[in-house]
Design an enzyme around this catalytic site. Structure first.
Site, short mmCIF file in Angstrom:
data_model
loop_
_atom_site.label_atom_id
_atom_site.label_comp_id
_atom_site.label_asym_id
_atom_site.label_seq_id
_atom_site.Cartn_x
_atom_site.Cartn_y
_atom_site.Cartn_z
N ASN A 264 41.49 34.49 37.26
CA ASN A 264 42.04 33.33 37.06
C ASN A 264 42.31 33.61 35.35
OD1 ASN A 264 41.05 32.16 39.61
ND2 ASN A 264 39.30 32.51 38.32
N GLU A 297 40.62 43.32 36.67
CA GLU A 297 40.83 41.76 36.47
C GLU A 297 41.52 41.53 35.11
OE1 GLU A 297 40.53 40.29 39.15
OE2 GLU A 297 39.16 41.86 40.25
#
Ligand code: B3K
Ligand code: ZN
Length: 875
Positions: A264, A297
């Site tokens: 995210n 990530e």
């Protein structure tokens, strides 16, 4: 459940320019007010406005400030459809959701003492009604209001703009993310979290605040992730020229999480097991994995977030590329040879099996029922190999030019794998149209090698041919473009000069890449002074099955001399496979068993090599897994494979015992734990020696194992000892397990290891013990890490017991899947993977596995996740 097709892709009809979200947070009832500034997509034409939504309680809808009547829209369990909207409008939707009832862990859910979200791929629609698809990118502003005592920390994407208190004990924050993003990258976290902070100065001199949020009891476990994060940020600047783009980068550790982690924007959410580490609680493998997941990530910030996917068929656009990036990061920071060996080992044991089974799909699939089922080793690991091949074909510099163009051209867009390849083509002026078949065709191509030496004319001919077996829905395959890296070794093990017929000069280098583009091609090397041994597919230059009939003597030669570390290791593996399969054959024929003296002498030489990296020695002395051996047989014989591997291991242990002993002792000087390549290498070899010593069946070695467990300061050595102990029936085993649990029961990460080692035990009563552990205080079926540690490990990594002849392992799995499917479909569907290769076993086992699959399929209310896999397996 219905199928979604790539061929049916249509651009979104309405776009969202801005999304203003307001959360009134509460564990059992959260109210979400969503205000969307929407407009007609100029590439589309006006019509009804469809918003996705699942498990939502709708409270109200306003269009341009006016409350809608029930006749103005249609509500179903999957969507909200507004019949008529103007070309530009503001939509306000109020919904209520129930985080504490969310066991699927998608959308907003409650975990331990915190509230958090998981939205990829389609979780955002469980938070509010929205065009929940990656090609709708919007600017998000998020306001969170909650009780200040229960939820002191409240986070979302982007930068914190403002915060304040109400006088009723509640407080609020407002986060703003200036970068347009798809809804799957939305995140929210609230809880009583400890925050460890650091700083990073980017290459253009901007200060970024780095923060890791964890439950307070884990505050001593953040250092490694923070170091890894800084390493990642630096590496992406140096190698790809990519700079971070917000004032803050946050990582949150969560105990209940379906996958490893989630990228995210500005607020990465991690499975606690993939971020928390101390030497006492995490093994070297954990440290290594954490470093690579933090990097993965982080790298998504560019490969995934700034440039995202047009639709979910393009998933590998971000995942394949990002895995390839994290693999080369790990190779740069640690041992490149070990990294490549591990990556290929993983690919061959997991992805090749998937590609040969009923769920085989292309790197860019063209249909799916449930997208969650396509977060696969094919999309990730094979996708990474495909990008790696592109890099091999255009070279390091050419690849960088290509990625620069890709990021530049598509920044802020949602694109396709074709767009990615096009950027590389344009930057390098090459044609990759045939190469793109790697994205379109499933299945693992077989690469056959034949050689011929003509001593009179000093010519060496390498004949390469390819064949790709049929996969579901794809009977005939076109020829791939396969980059094949080769070297030629002379009888001394030296690389020979390479010059192909028609070339005027000798190739400058030891390894050159040949392009195989037809079904068969000959490569004619000239001026070859003696018959070489060809080292083919160096560095595993393509994800293919190599069919190259080298004799065991030639394999032994390559194992001793190849200058390409990967091929050196691989020659050893192939030699071991040959030897082990011969033993399997003898077991099946009830012959007397014997161990190959050739293999023994090769292993002895490796173990004595003081020049070779100890990590590589450990890899070279590791026998192929039972699962991988099973995949090499027409009909996998689980019991014979187990027996053969145990026999070989014991024979190696007995005949090299003195050397294992010496190495073990010399690696045992006490030294404080450090995570670095050298120390990690030493520990891996030390633990390997211990496992052979125990395999020699000398009872004294058990004492040595217990001593290691007693004196060590780190989990790597402690767990290695415990793993060996769980295969030894008797009071020492029970004592070791009890003591371990008592010492570590407060620590979830360690308790999962305790569950795992018991799940993979060789002892005959393992399934009974696994069942008993499911009722232990340490286990909850709602926690994905627990499920994976116990049930997953038993079914995937304990082949003799999972495939027990009476079918008990299969029945156990089916029972757990049905139970899990009601709670968490994604986790349930993952567990089914253990039956992927069910058609490759003997008739009796096939029958039992089929019965278990049919038992699952007969259940009336299956999730789309389990339904899709079970029906494809049975098809
Ligand atoms: N992009 C996430 C995957 C989440 C999918 C959940 N069904 C993790 C990663 O690849 O980085
Ligand atoms: Zn990823």
């Amino acid at each position: 459940p219905k199928m979604t097709l790539l061929a049916n892709y249509q651009v979104p009809r309405y776009l969202v320019d801005e999304a203003l979200l307001h959360f009134d947070l509460d564990k059992s009832k959260t109210r979400v007010i969503s205000t969307l500034k929407m407009r007609l997509n100029p590439e589309s034409s006006a019509g009804e406005c469809v918003l996705d939504g699942e498990s939502l309680d709708l409270v109200s809808i306003k269009l341009n400030g006016k409350e809608l009547e029930e006749t103005d829209y249609q509500l179903s369990d999957k969507s909200l459809v507004i019949s008529e909207v103007p070309d530009k409008f503001e939509l306000e939707v109020i919904t209520e959701i129930h985080p504490d009832q969310n066991t699927a862990l998608e959308g907003l859910y409650h975990s331990g003492r915190l509230l958090c979200t998981q939205c990829e791929a389609q979780g955002f629609r469980r938070i509010t009604y929205y065009p929940d698809r990656p090609d709708v990118m919007s600017i998000f502003t998020v306001t969170i209001v909650a009780d200040a005592k229960a939820w002191p920390v409240m986070l979302s994407n982007g930068n914190l703009e403002e915060q304040g208190q109400f006088n009723d004990g509640r407080h609020w924050v407002r986060w703003h993310d200036p970068h347009p993003k798809p809804s799957y990258l939305f995140a929210l976290v609230a809880g009583d979290l400890y925050c460890q902070q650091d700083q990073f100065t980017t290459m253009s001199g901007r200060e970024v605040s780095l923060r890791i949020y964890v439950d307070p009891e884990n505050k001593h476990k953040c250092d490694h992730a923070l170091v890894s994060l800084k390493q990642s940020m630096k590496w992406d600047e140096a190698v790809y020229g990519r700079e971070y783009d917000l004032d803050v980068f946050m990582i949150v550790a969560v105990n209940d999480f379906n996958m490893g982690a989630m990228e995210n924007k500005g607020l990465n959410i991690f499975n606690a097991a993939c971020v928390l580490a101390t030497p006492e609680t995490a093994t070297d493998d954990d440290f290594y994995t954490i470093q690579s997941i933090v990097a993965h990530e982080y790298f998504h910030n560019w490969s995934g977030n700034r440039v995202t996917c047009r639709d979910w068929f393009q998933l590998s656009l971000k995942e394949g590329f990002t895995v390839m990036r994290d693999q080369s990061f790990s190779a740069d920071l640690n041992s490149a040879a070990v990294q490549r060996i591990d990556d290929v080992n993983g690919l061959r044991s997991m992805q090749f099996a998937e590609d040969a089974g009923p769920m085989a799909h292309p790197v860019r699939p063209d249909s799916y029922i449930e997208i969650s089922n396509f977060y696969t080793v094919t999309i990730y690991e094979k996708g990474a190999e495909v990008v790696r091949m592109i890099k091999t074909l255009v070279g390091e510099e050419g690849f960088r030019k290509g990625t620069d163009l890709y990021f530049d051209r598509h920044d802020g867009q949602a694109v396709t794998t074709d767009d990615f390849v096009k950027a590389i083509e344009d930057a390098n002026n090459v044609d990759l149209s045939q190469f793109k078949l790697w994205y379109e065709q499933a299945g693992t191509p077989e690469l056959s090698v034949k050689t011929h030496y003509d001593p009179i004319n000093q010519r060496f001919t390498l004949t390469l041919s390819q064949f790709c077996p049929a996969t579901p829905g794809q009977d005939n395959k076109a020829d791939f473009h396969i980059p094949v890296a080769v070297g030629l070794l002379d009888s001394q093990g030296k690389n020979m000069p390479m010059q192909l017929q028609g070339e005027s000069t000798v190739y400058d280098g030891d390894t050159r890449v040949l392009s195989l583009t037809d079904s068969q091609q000959q490569f004619e090397f000239i001026h070859v002074s003696e018959e070489p041994v060809a080292s083919v597919l160096r560095g595993f230059s393509a994800p293919v099955k190599l069919k190259y009939d080298l004799s065991n003597t030639q394999l032994a030669f390559l194992m001793a001399h190849d200058t390409d570390s990967f091929n050196r290791w691989d020659a050893g593996q192939q030699l071991m496979i040959n030897v082990l399969l011969d033993i399997v054959d003898d077991i099946q024929k009830q012959n007397k068993l014997a161990m190959s003296p050739l293999l023994l002498s090769q292993l002895e030489a490796i173990l004595q090599d003081k020049q070779l990296d100890p990590a590589l020695i450990a890899k070279m002395l590791t026998l192929p897994s039972e699962n991988y051996l099973a995949a090499q047989m027409q009909v996998a014989d689980v019991d014979a494979i187990h027996q053969a591997r145990e026999f070989a291991k014991q024979q190696i242990a007995i005949s090299l015992k003195r050397l294992f002993n010496e190495r073990y002792e010399s690696l045992s000087q006490t030294k404080k734990y450090q995570f670095n390549a050298d120390d990690m290498a030493a520990r891996s070899l030390k633990n390997l020696c211990l496992s052979y010593l125990v395999a020699s069946h000398d009872p004294l070695q058990i004492q040595r194992c217990l001593r290691q467990m007693k004196v060590t300061d780190n989990m790597t050595e402690l767990l290695a000892g415990l793993r060996l102990m769980v295969d030894q029936a008797g009071p020492e085993r029970e004592h070791a397990l009890r003591a371990f649990y008592e010492q570590w029961k407060h620590d979830r990460q360690v308790v999962d290891k305790w569950l795992s080692v018991q799940a993979v035990s060789k002892l005959p009563d393992t399934l009974l013990r696994v069942k008993a552990l499911m009722t232990h205080e340490a286990f909850s079926i709602k926690n994905p890490n627990n499920v994976r540690a116990l049930i997953g490990q038993f079914c995937r990594n304990n082949p003799v017991h999972f495939h027990a002849k009476d079918g008990s392992g299969y029945r156990f799995l089916a029972e757990q899947i049905l139970k899990l499917d009601k709670l968490n479909p994604q986790v349930a569907a993952r567990m089914l993977g253990a039956l992927n290769s069910w058609r490759r076993y003997d008739a009796d086992r096939q029958k039992l596995m089929k019965a278990s699959l049919e038992h699952i399929a007969a259940e009336k209310e299956l999730s789309a996740d389990v339904y899709e896999i079970v029906t494809k397996y049975l098809a």
